[in-house]
Design a protein around this motif. Structure first.
Motif, PDB file in Angstrom:
ATOM      1  N   ARG A  81       0.991  -1.075  -0.038  1.00 15.79           N
ATOM      2  CA  ARG A  81       0.027   0.110   0.110  1.00 15.79           C
ATOM      3  C   ARG A  81       0.905   1.340  -0.067  1.00 15.79           C
ATOM      4  O   ARG A  81       1.576   1.623   0.997  1.00 15.79           O
ATOM      5  CB  ARG A  81      -0.942  -0.042   1.237  1.00 15.79           C
ATOM      6  N   GLU A  82       0.935   2.095  -1.026  1.00 17.48           N
ATOM      7  CA  GLU A  82       1.885   3.235  -0.988  1.00 17.48           C
ATOM      8  C   GLU A  82       1.171   4.394  -1.793  1.00 17.48           C
ATOM      9  O   GLU A  82       0.023   4.180  -2.623  1.00 17.48           O
ATOM     10  CB  GLU A  82       3.149   2.728  -2.147  1.00 17.48           C
ATOM     11  N   TYR A  83       1.305   5.596  -1.391  1.00 17.27           N
ATOM     12  CA  TYR A  83       0.855   6.817  -1.939  1.00 17.27           C
ATOM     13  C   TYR A  83       2.126   7.905  -2.119  1.00 17.27           C
ATOM     14  O   TYR A  83       3.036   7.869  -1.525  1.00 17.27           O
ATOM     15  CB  TYR A  83       0.043   7.327  -0.893  1.00 17.27           C
ATOM     16  N   GLU A  84       1.957   8.419  -3.547  1.00 21.72           N
ATOM     17  CA  GLU A  84       3.065   9.224  -3.849  1.00 21.72           C
ATOM     18  C   GLU A  84       2.549  10.531  -4.439  1.00 21.72           C
ATOM     19  O   GLU A  84       1.432  10.581  -5.207  1.00 21.72           O
ATOM     20  CB  GLU A  84       3.801   8.602  -4.838  1.00 21.72           C
ATOM     21  N   ARG A  85       3.252  11.749  -4.168  1.00 23.77           N
ATOM     22  CA  ARG A  85       3.001  12.875  -4.937  1.00 23.77           C
ATOM     23  C   ARG A  85       4.465  13.303  -5.325  1.00 23.77           C
ATOM     24  O   ARG A  85       5.346  13.792  -4.524  1.00 23.77           O
ATOM     25  CB  ARG A  85       2.378  13.787  -4.031  1.00 23.77           C
ATOM     26  N   ALA A  89      10.376   3.651   3.983  1.00 25.04           N
ATOM     27  CA  ALA A  89       8.830   3.794   4.197  1.00 25.04           C
ATOM     28  C   ALA A  89       8.247   5.059   3.892  1.00 25.04           C
ATOM     29  O   ALA A  89       7.192   5.073   3.619  1.00 25.04           O
ATOM     30  CB  ALA A  89       8.553   3.495   5.602  1.00 25.04           C
ATOM     31  N   HIS A  90       8.914   5.969   3.863  1.00 25.04           N
ATOM     32  CA  HIS A  90       8.400   7.529   3.829  1.00 25.04           C
ATOM     33  C   HIS A  90       9.266   8.552   3.064  1.00 25.04           C
ATOM     34  O   HIS A  90      10.696   8.717   3.719  1.00 25.04           O
ATOM     35  CB  HIS A  90       7.576   7.856   5.013  1.00 25.04           C
ATOM     36  N   SER A 120       6.544  13.488  -1.917  1.00 24.61           N
ATOM     37  CA  SER A 120       5.677  13.193  -0.852  1.00 24.61           C
ATOM     38  C   SER A 120       5.713  11.422  -1.063  1.00 24.61           C
ATOM     39  O   SER A 120       5.050  11.295  -2.084  1.00 24.61           O
ATOM     40  CB  SER A 120       4.332  13.715  -0.477  1.00 24.61           C
ATOM     41  N   TYR A 121       5.758  10.581  -0.196  1.00 27.75           N
ATOM     42  CA  TYR A 121       5.690   9.459  -0.411  1.00 27.75           C
ATOM     43  C   TYR A 121       5.200   8.660   0.862  1.00 27.75           C
ATOM     44  O   TYR A 121       6.112   9.033   2.073  1.00 27.75           O
ATOM     45  CB  TYR A 121       6.991   8.557  -1.012  1.00 27.75           C
TER      46      TYR A 121
END
Length: 389
Positions: free
Chosen positions: A174-178, A287-288, A269-270
């Motif tokens: 599960r990952e989110y990125e900008r 992780a971030h 941003s990750y």
């Protein structure tokens, strides 16, 4: 080799974790793919929250930090002709410490031999095995031989490009990125700072940051398009641009000097929310990633390590696995708040290429509101000094 915790990465998060475990008598080993000199040559952030300095004090490796760190009770947000000081000491009763990440890493490395913390440098081709089983291991090559470390747990503290995160299968990710449409061009020089405290500036010429590593060493950044290369910028051109942005608003004006380092860093941003998979735990940049606008990267790594070390210590000391089970949720709750603050400051202080006159006026209105609102200043100060664990 057998150990209790195998730690991948000898940056601050891996070294802090190793020291915290060794302080409780827990066997561990740190594996790093680069050389010691390479790791210490990386230029990174320099604003430490009390979470980070408290860990250094707890470990007894804070002598240079106390002697050389600069205590900062505030920082500044600026527009073209106006500067707003955020008095974090008065608003929160806390402060931050300016002390380079490289120096934190050096202190932890220097203390490792006496604390019984082994570090394997130049470990190539690191690979993780059976992380979702009962007996995880990692392999690496060094001096023409392949080595294996068998462990109870593996801690992936190996940064954004390391192998630990890649060891987690796709179905569990599960990952989110900008990604942001600009980078920071930075220069490090042995010159006195232009201002007693950091300045984040949103000017008609674009974003710029004036920071320091000491009373005689300064670190400056400006926003540049992703298409720019370091070769496109001479030192004189960069100093001219910095002077145009900071001379009107700083106490001392920009002092020029030869560059010790110049580089361009992209901003993103990750969040990789799968911070635990089986017996593999991720911490820090693996992780971030946060944009450096909020000075959160190293400090988020420190909070991860605080949670993870406490959980591992409880496991070995008392057979209590609640901390391991709760690690991911606790870490992510703090990570997302720090991501939010870094995103907020990035949006407020940068000129986005897709923005027009309306967006620029909104930034001006927001900065005007910050200048007139103690409540808003308090919210910013609380996030800047670091939210509690």
């Amino acid at each position: 080799m057998k150990t209790k915790v195998a730690i991948v990465g000898a940056g601050p998060s891996g070294l802090l974790l190793g020291h915290l475990l060794r302080a409780e008598g827990i066997d561990c080993v740190v594996v790093e793919r680069q050389s010691r000199d390479y790791v210490l040559g990386r230029i990174r952030a320099g604003v430490l929250e009390t979470i980070t300095t408290d860990l250094m004090t707890r470990l007894g490796v804070d002598a240079r930090l106390k002697a050389e760190g600069l205590i900062e009770g505030g920082f500044n947000l600026a527009s073209t002709n106006h500067i707003v000081r955020i008095d974090i000491a008065a608003l929160t009763g806390k402060h931050v410490t300016v002390y380079g990440q490289t120096e934190v890493t050096r202190d932890l490395m220097d203390a490792a031999p006496d604390r019984g913390l082994p570090i394997v440098f130049e470990a190539k081709d690191v690979a993780l095995h059976d992380v979702d089983g009962a007996a995880p291991s990692l392999t690496y090559s060094k001096d023409g031989e392949t080595h294996r470390i068998e462990a109870d747990f593996i801690a992936g503290c190996d940064g954004f490009h390391g192998p630990s995160r890649k060891a987690i299968p796709a179905h569990a990710v599960r990952e989110y990125e900008r990604e942001y449409p600009f980078g920071w061009l930075g220069i490090l020089a042995d010159v006195p700072p232009c201002h007693p405290e950091l300045i984040y500036a949103n000017t008609d010429r674009g974003f710029a940051l004036a920071s320091m590593r000491s009373a005689t060493r300064s670190r400056y950044y400006i926003q540049v398009p992703l298409t720019d290369r370091v070769e496109d910028w001479s030192e004189d051109r960069l100093w001219d641009e910095l002077a145009a942005r900071f001379d009107p608003i700083s106490d001392n004006g920009v002092t020029r000097g030869p560059a010790l380092e110049m580089s361009i860093a992209p901003l993103r941003s990750y969040v990789f929310e799968t911070m635990r998979h089986g017996r593999l735990f991720l911490a820090g940049d693996s992780a971030h990633i946060v944009p450096p606008t909020g000075a959160k990267g190293l400090n988020l790594a420190a909070s991860d390590v605080a949670y993870l070390s406490d959980a591992l210590i409880a496991h070995y000391a008392r057979g209590d696995d609640r901390g391991l089970e709760q690690y991911q949720a606790k870490a992510l709750a703090r990570i997302w708040k720090a991501e939010r603050f870094s995103w907020f400051l990035t949006k407020l202080m940068h000129r986005f290429p897709e923005d027009g006159a309306f967006e620029h006026r909104m930034q001006t209105a927001e900065l005007d509101y910050v200048a007139s609102s103690e409540a808003m200043q308090t919210a910013i100060a609380e996030n800047y000094v670091g939210l509690p664990l």
